[in-house]
Design a protein around this motif. Structure first.
Motif, mmCIF file in Angstrom:
data_model
loop_
_atom_site.group_PDB
_atom_site.id
_atom_site.type_symbol
_atom_site.label_atom_id
_atom_site.label_comp_id
_atom_site.label_asym_id
_atom_site.label_seq_id
_atom_site.Cartn_x
_atom_site.Cartn_y
_atom_site.Cartn_z
ATOM 1 N N CYS A 21 0.836 -1.206 0.000
ATOM 2 C CA CYS A 21 0.000 0.000 0.000
ATOM 3 C C CYS A 21 0.871 1.257 0.000
ATOM 4 N N THR A 22 0.534 2.203 -0.851
ATOM 5 C CA THR A 22 1.289 3.451 -0.921
ATOM 6 C C THR A 22 0.459 4.635 -0.435
ATOM 7 N N GLY A 23 -0.757 4.356 0.016
ATOM 8 C CA GLY A 23 -1.640 5.448 0.439
ATOM 9 C C GLY A 23 -1.550 5.691 1.933
ATOM 10 N N CYS A 66 -6.105 4.407 2.990
ATOM 11 C CA CYS A 66 -6.817 3.533 2.051
ATOM 12 C C CYS A 66 -8.023 2.865 2.712
ATOM 13 N N CYS A 101 -5.171 3.909 -2.948
ATOM 14 C CA CYS A 101 -3.935 3.850 -3.747
ATOM 15 C C CYS A 101 -4.019 2.719 -4.778
ATOM 16 N N CYS A 148 -3.781 -1.012 -3.678
ATOM 17 C CA CYS A 148 -4.993 -1.431 -2.968
ATOM 18 C C CYS A 148 -6.179 -1.543 -3.921
#
Ligand SMILES: [Zn+2]
Length: 331
Positions: free
Chosen positions: A248-250, A253, A292, A295
């Motif tokens: 996950c890059t958020g 999320c 993101c 996700c």
């Protein structure tokens, strides 16, 4: 005793009549060939066509034409006359394909009425090529994967054309074991008809006949509606409970995912129609909510798996008894 030519008295679909009544029956405008060798009479139309063409496409006609003709057999302009109990419209659609080719494959889509004629006539006269043509169109109408389903739903793939109530007629004409998936898709689509239409059916514009679902199929649809409503809701419940991506890059999320699903559920959830929640629709909703990309991939993957699971088990939604796990897309 061999059966008399063109007199299949024990087979109600082919019969010969005496007299000259057929001469009063109008000729088909284009399916009347001056060098034709047999006259088919169906409903209020005469078709002068070629024995050789019919015989090479149909086992039933092939057998029929091998029997010698009796002296008193009815003829029209020197050609033996064969009375058929099919409708002129059905026969016209099939003869048109035999003489003018499978034109619908590459250009215009056929109407349901044409496909129904292909099914009926090919079944009655054992015409394999015509049956294949019917199945070609019905398999496009009833895809077995979500990608093709979405292509029809969004209009990027065209398909048989028909009035919404004719889903009932499609269901009625596909009640055979090897068309099980097509029949289930027709019933699935019947579930989305207005309740009044689902119960009362519609009127065939050619025969004026009232077309209704069989009692069994009607009960199956009413039962399936509840199962499909639950399946729709389960797809979203599953998305609410799942783990998001390990990569996950958020930053939020979970919140974004939850808000996407809640707004989906509150706003425009398609009733009885879990398959209407397309992949593009799901992806867009998650992206717009701020989920993101890794996700989004996880959520869309789950979403598509759940829909494919429903499509794979579609006939079971219309069966009398259903295991609890069968309506659950997570199963
Ligand atoms: Zn994320």
């Amino acid at each position: 005793m061999p059966r008399t030519n063109y007199q299949l008295e024990n087979e109600d679909h082919l019969s010969r009549r005496d007299g000259e009544r057929s001469l009063e029956v109008p000729r088909h405008e284009t399916l009347w060939f001056d060098d034709g060798s047999v006259v088919l009479i169906a409903g209020n139309t005469q078709f002068r066509v070629h024995k050789s063409v019919l015989a090479c496409k149909s086992v039933v006609f092939q057998d029929l034409f091998t029997v010698p003709q009796p002296d008193d057999a009815q003829t029209v302009e020197g050609c033996p006359a064969v009375h058929l109990t099919d409708s002129a419209e059905d026969l016209e659609d099939v003869l048109d394909v035999l003489y003018h080719g499978l034109r619908y494959k590459s250009s215009n889509d056929p109407t349901w009425r044409m496909v129904r004629a292909f099914l009926r006539i090919s079944d009655k006269y054992t015409m394999d090529e015509i049956r294949k043509e019917a199945l070609y169109h019905l398999n496009i109408y009833a895809p077995d994967n979500t990608e093709d389903w979405d292509a029809i739903f969004t209009g990027s793939t065209s398909c048989i054309s028909y009035e919404p109530w004719e889903e009932i007629d499609i269901a009625n004409n596909t009640r055979e074991p090897d068309l099980q998936h097509i029949h289930a898709v027709a019933l699935y689509n019947c579930c989305h008809l207005p309740t009044k239409t689902l119960i009362l059916g519609g009127t065939d514009m050619y025969s004026d006949a009232r077309i209704e679902l069989s009692r069994d199929d009607l009960v199956a649809c009413v039962t399936a509606r509840e199962r499909l409503r639950i399946a729709t809701s389960d797809i979203l419940k599953q998305a609410l409970r799942c783990n998001l991506s390990y990569t996950c890059t958020g930053s939020n999320c979970f919140t974004a995912r939850n808000s996407a699903i809640h707004s989906w559920r509150d706003m425009d959830l398609p009733l009885y129609d879990p398959l209407a929640m397309t992949e593009v629709d799901a992806r867009t909703r998650y992206q717009v909510a701020g989920v993101c990309e890794p996700c989004v991939e996880v959520l869309v993957g789950l979403h598509q798996t759940a829909r494919q699971n429903i499509l794979d088990k579609l006939p079971t939604y219309f069966e009398e008894e259903l295991e609890e796990t069968d309506v659950n897309p997570q199963a």
